[in-house]
Design a protein around this motif. Structure first.
Motif, PDB file in Angstrom:
ATOM      1  N   VAL A 235      36.283-123.633-114.869  1.00 16.69           N
ATOM      2  CA  VAL A 235      36.066-122.841-115.972  1.00 16.69           C
ATOM      3  C   VAL A 235      34.563-123.166-116.333  1.00 16.69           C
ATOM      4  O   VAL A 235      34.466-124.267-116.916  1.00 16.69           O
ATOM      5  CB  VAL A 235      36.991-122.987-117.188  1.00 16.69           C
ATOM      6  N   TYR A 236      33.796-122.016-116.617  1.00 15.06           N
ATOM      7  CA  TYR A 236      32.506-122.380-117.336  1.00 15.06           C
ATOM      8  C   TYR A 236      32.510-121.889-118.692  1.00 15.06           C
ATOM      9  O   TYR A 236      32.910-120.499-119.101  1.00 15.06           O
ATOM     10  CB  TYR A 236      31.539-121.594-116.553  1.00 15.06           C
ATOM     11  N   ILE A 237      32.342-122.638-119.680  1.00 15.79           N
ATOM     12  CA  ILE A 237      32.158-122.351-121.116  1.00 15.79           C
ATOM     13  C   ILE A 237      30.945-123.043-121.891  1.00 15.79           C
ATOM     14  O   ILE A 237      30.415-123.949-121.335  1.00 15.79           O
ATOM     15  CB  ILE A 237      33.285-122.569-121.902  1.00 15.79           C
ATOM     16  N   PRO A 239      29.345-125.781-124.054  1.00 19.15           N
ATOM     17  CA  PRO A 239      29.977-126.855-124.524  1.00 19.15           C
ATOM     18  C   PRO A 239      30.304-126.892-126.061  1.00 19.15           C
ATOM     19  O   PRO A 239      31.461-127.491-126.352  1.00 19.15           O
ATOM     20  CB  PRO A 239      28.672-127.808-124.477  1.00 19.15           C
ATOM     21  N   LYS A 240      29.671-125.796-126.869  1.00 20.93           N
ATOM     22  CA  LYS A 240      30.479-125.792-128.072  1.00 20.93           C
ATOM     23  C   LYS A 240      31.538-124.913-128.755  1.00 20.93           C
ATOM     24  O   LYS A 240      32.254-125.159-129.718  1.00 20.93           O
ATOM     25  CB  LYS A 240      29.086-125.184-129.237  1.00 20.93           C
ATOM     26  N   SER A 241      32.113-124.542-127.443  1.00 17.48           N
ATOM     27  CA  SER A 241      33.297-123.916-127.339  1.00 17.48           C
ATOM     28  C   SER A 241      34.600-124.670-126.709  1.00 17.48           C
ATOM     29  O   SER A 241      35.819-124.091-126.885  1.00 17.48           O
ATOM     30  CB  SER A 241      33.099-122.393-126.610  1.00 17.48           C
ATOM     31  N   LEU A 242      34.162-125.785-126.396  1.00 16.34           N
ATOM     32  CA  LEU A 242      35.460-126.635-125.861  1.00 16.34           C
ATOM     33  C   LEU A 242      36.703-126.688-126.707  1.00 16.34           C
ATOM     34  O   LEU A 242      37.645-126.450-125.942  1.00 16.34           O
ATOM     35  CB  LEU A 242      34.735-127.990-125.359  1.00 16.34           C
ATOM     36  N   SER A 243      36.426-127.139-127.752  1.00 13.76           N
ATOM     37  CA  SER A 243      37.801-126.971-128.705  1.00 13.76           C
ATOM     38  C   SER A 243      38.595-125.819-128.895  1.00 13.76           C
ATOM     39  O   SER A 243      39.627-125.857-128.875  1.00 13.76           O
ATOM     40  CB  SER A 243      37.233-127.714-130.064  1.00 13.76           C
ATOM     41  N   LYS A 244      37.844-124.762-128.884  1.00 10.12           N
ATOM     42  CA  LYS A 244      38.333-123.562-128.935  1.00 10.12           C
ATOM     43  C   LYS A 244      38.949-123.136-127.713  1.00 10.12           C
ATOM     44  O   LYS A 244      40.201-122.520-127.807  1.00 10.12           O
ATOM     45  CB  LYS A 244      37.364-122.244-129.246  1.00 10.12           C
ATOM     46  N   ILE A 265      36.642-127.957-115.899  1.00 12.71           N
ATOM     47  CA  ILE A 265      35.809-127.545-117.167  1.00 12.71           C
ATOM     48  C   ILE A 265      34.288-127.796-116.940  1.00 12.71           C
ATOM     49  O   ILE A 265      34.312-129.134-116.693  1.00 12.71           O
ATOM     50  CB  ILE A 265      36.224-128.028-118.414  1.00 12.71           C
ATOM     51  N   ILE A 266      33.573-126.829-116.792  1.00 16.51           N
ATOM     52  CA  ILE A 266      31.986-127.124-116.531  1.00 16.51           C
ATOM     53  C   ILE A 266      31.435-126.306-117.686  1.00 16.51           C
ATOM     54  O   ILE A 266      31.540-125.371-118.153  1.00 16.51           O
ATOM     55  CB  ILE A 266      31.626-126.612-115.139  1.00 16.51           C
ATOM     56  N   PHE A 267      30.498-127.209-118.358  1.00 21.06           N
ATOM     57  CA  PHE A 267      29.721-126.528-119.434  1.00 21.06           C
ATOM     58  C   PHE A 267      28.300-125.817-118.936  1.00 21.06           C
ATOM     59  O   PHE A 267      27.668-126.075-117.976  1.00 21.06           O
ATOM     60  CB  PHE A 267      29.063-127.758-120.328  1.00 21.06           C
ATOM     61  N   ASP A 268      28.317-124.512-119.656  1.00 22.62           N
ATOM     62  CA  ASP A 268      26.888-123.981-119.304  1.00 22.62           C
ATOM     63  C   ASP A 268      26.468-123.360-120.632  1.00 22.62           C
ATOM     64  O   ASP A 268      27.333-122.597-121.234  1.00 22.62           O
ATOM     65  CB  ASP A 268      27.246-122.940-118.527  1.00 22.62           C
ATOM     66  N   ARG A 270      24.132-121.542-121.467  1.00 20.83           N
ATOM     67  CA  ARG A 270      23.540-120.169-121.220  1.00 20.83           C
ATOM     68  C   ARG A 270      24.536-119.271-121.765  1.00 20.83           C
ATOM     69  O   ARG A 270      24.314-117.847-122.051  1.00 20.83           O
ATOM     70  CB  ARG A 270      23.110-119.709-120.002  1.00 20.83           C
ATOM     71  N   LEU A 271      25.904-119.504-121.781  1.00 20.30           N
ATOM     72  CA  LEU A 271      26.942-118.638-121.993  1.00 20.30           C
ATOM     73  C   LEU A 271      27.080-118.531-123.536  1.00 20.30           C
ATOM     74  O   LEU A 271      26.929-119.274-124.310  1.00 20.30           O
ATOM     75  CB  LEU A 271      28.341-119.147-121.600  1.00 20.30           C
ATOM     76  N   GLY A 272      27.568-117.340-123.992  1.00 17.35           N
ATOM     77  CA  GLY A 272      27.746-117.170-125.252  1.00 17.35           C
ATOM     78  C   GLY A 272      29.107-117.783-125.971  1.00 17.35           C
ATOM     79  O   GLY A 272      29.796-118.440-125.275  1.00 17.35           O
ATOM     80  N   LYS A 273      29.095-117.617-127.337  1.00 12.87           N
ATOM     81  CA  LYS A 273      30.040-118.388-127.952  1.00 12.87           C
ATOM     82  C   LYS A 273      31.455-118.200-127.395  1.00 12.87           C
ATOM     83  O   LYS A 273      32.251-119.171-127.490  1.00 12.87           O
ATOM     84  CB  LYS A 273      29.914-117.858-129.582  1.00 12.87           C
TER      85      LYS A 273
END
Length: 281
Positions: A235-237, A239-244, A265-268, A270-273
């Protein structure tokens, strides 16, 4: 506070600022005038039908930089049923005048008003987007005791949206305004003991925006996951969206795991909010 004043506004909220006695309005602006240096400006809220060229000239002279209009709905039948005292045309005219004055425009809407439907609320959001405001506030209707709306509610003439219905609707509105690059600066009413004590029904939640954002990721994940045909997923998201993505008390994650999904879970950044991408492991 001194270090933050350049990004802070003086605000006159909680009523219709331009609808009060003109001399009193000016006295309030005069009182704020000595403190303007260092502050970003003055933000006010008011009614759409109390905006004209004269009042805008006064507001500009006193350093008002943002005006939020309590539009609430763009459906005239809803406005009339709720005795708002203005029309959708009044909103459009006020927006045009504010834009022509080079003052930042904000619009406030209420979902689930008496006589409204999710379809009418979405229509209001579409009309708001067409008016291109800088900011939006969304307030799901909460029935307060000893009001005309409370009487309708107790007489079973008004059925408010459930909390779940409000979350479903407002999660859609978030994505609509995000796509249009319009900032939602408030979603849901501020918590207060008085609000909880004096409201009817059970459709108020102090972390309403969080519930809506959790719903966005819940729906987005399930929709995308079904297309992969796999239960082992990256799952790419952002990092600021993790809690959501995880949800309140990890409710989303727990649901996904109960369905049999095994996630990495993998942080990216470059992805939007509200963006999510999946990969099969």
């Amino acid at each position: 506070m001194k270090d933050k004043t350049s990004q802070t506004e003086i605000a006159f909220f909680g009523g219709s600022f331009t609808a009060i006695d003109r001399s009193y309005m000016i006295s309030l602006l005069e009182a704020a005038k000595p403190y303007l240096n260092g502050f970003y400006g003055i933000r006010i809220s008011t009614r759409p039908d109390y905006i004209d060229g004269e009042v805008l000239s006064i507001l500009k002279d006193y350093g008002v930089t943002a005006i939020e209009l309590g539009a609430q709905s763009m459906d005239n039948s809803v406005l009339e049923l709720n005795e708002r005292g203005h029309t959708a045309s009044d909103v459009e005219k006020a927006c045009r005048l504010i834009r022509e004055s080079n003052i930042s425009l904000g619009l406030q809407m209420m979902t689930g008003l008496y006589g409204s439907t999710p379809g009418k609320d979405i229509y209001t959001a579409e009309r708001f987007i067409a008016l291109d405001p800088d900011t939006v506030r969304i307030y799901p209707t909460v029935v307060m005791k000893n009001t005309a709306l409370a009487k309708l509610y107790l007489d079973k003439k008004f059925v408010p949206y459930t909390l779940g219905q409000s979350v479903d609707l407002c999660s859609r509105l978030i994505l609509m305004f995000a796509k249009a690059d319009i900032n939602i600066i408030r979603l849901g009413l501020h918590y207060s003991d008085s609000l909880v004590k004096n409201s009817l029904g059970d459709n108020y939640h102090p972390a309403f925006k969080e519930l809506c954002e959790n719903k966005i990721f819940y729906d987005s994940f399930l929709s995308s996951a079904k297309n992969t045909g796999s239960f082992d997923l990256d799952v790419y998201i952002n990092p600021k969206s993790l809690s959501k993505f995880l949800g309140q008390k990890k409710c989303n994650l727990n649901s996904f795991e109960e369905m049999g999904y095994r996630l990495n879970i993998i942080f990216d950044d470059r992805l939007g909010k509200y963006e999510i991408k999946l990969g099969v492991r």
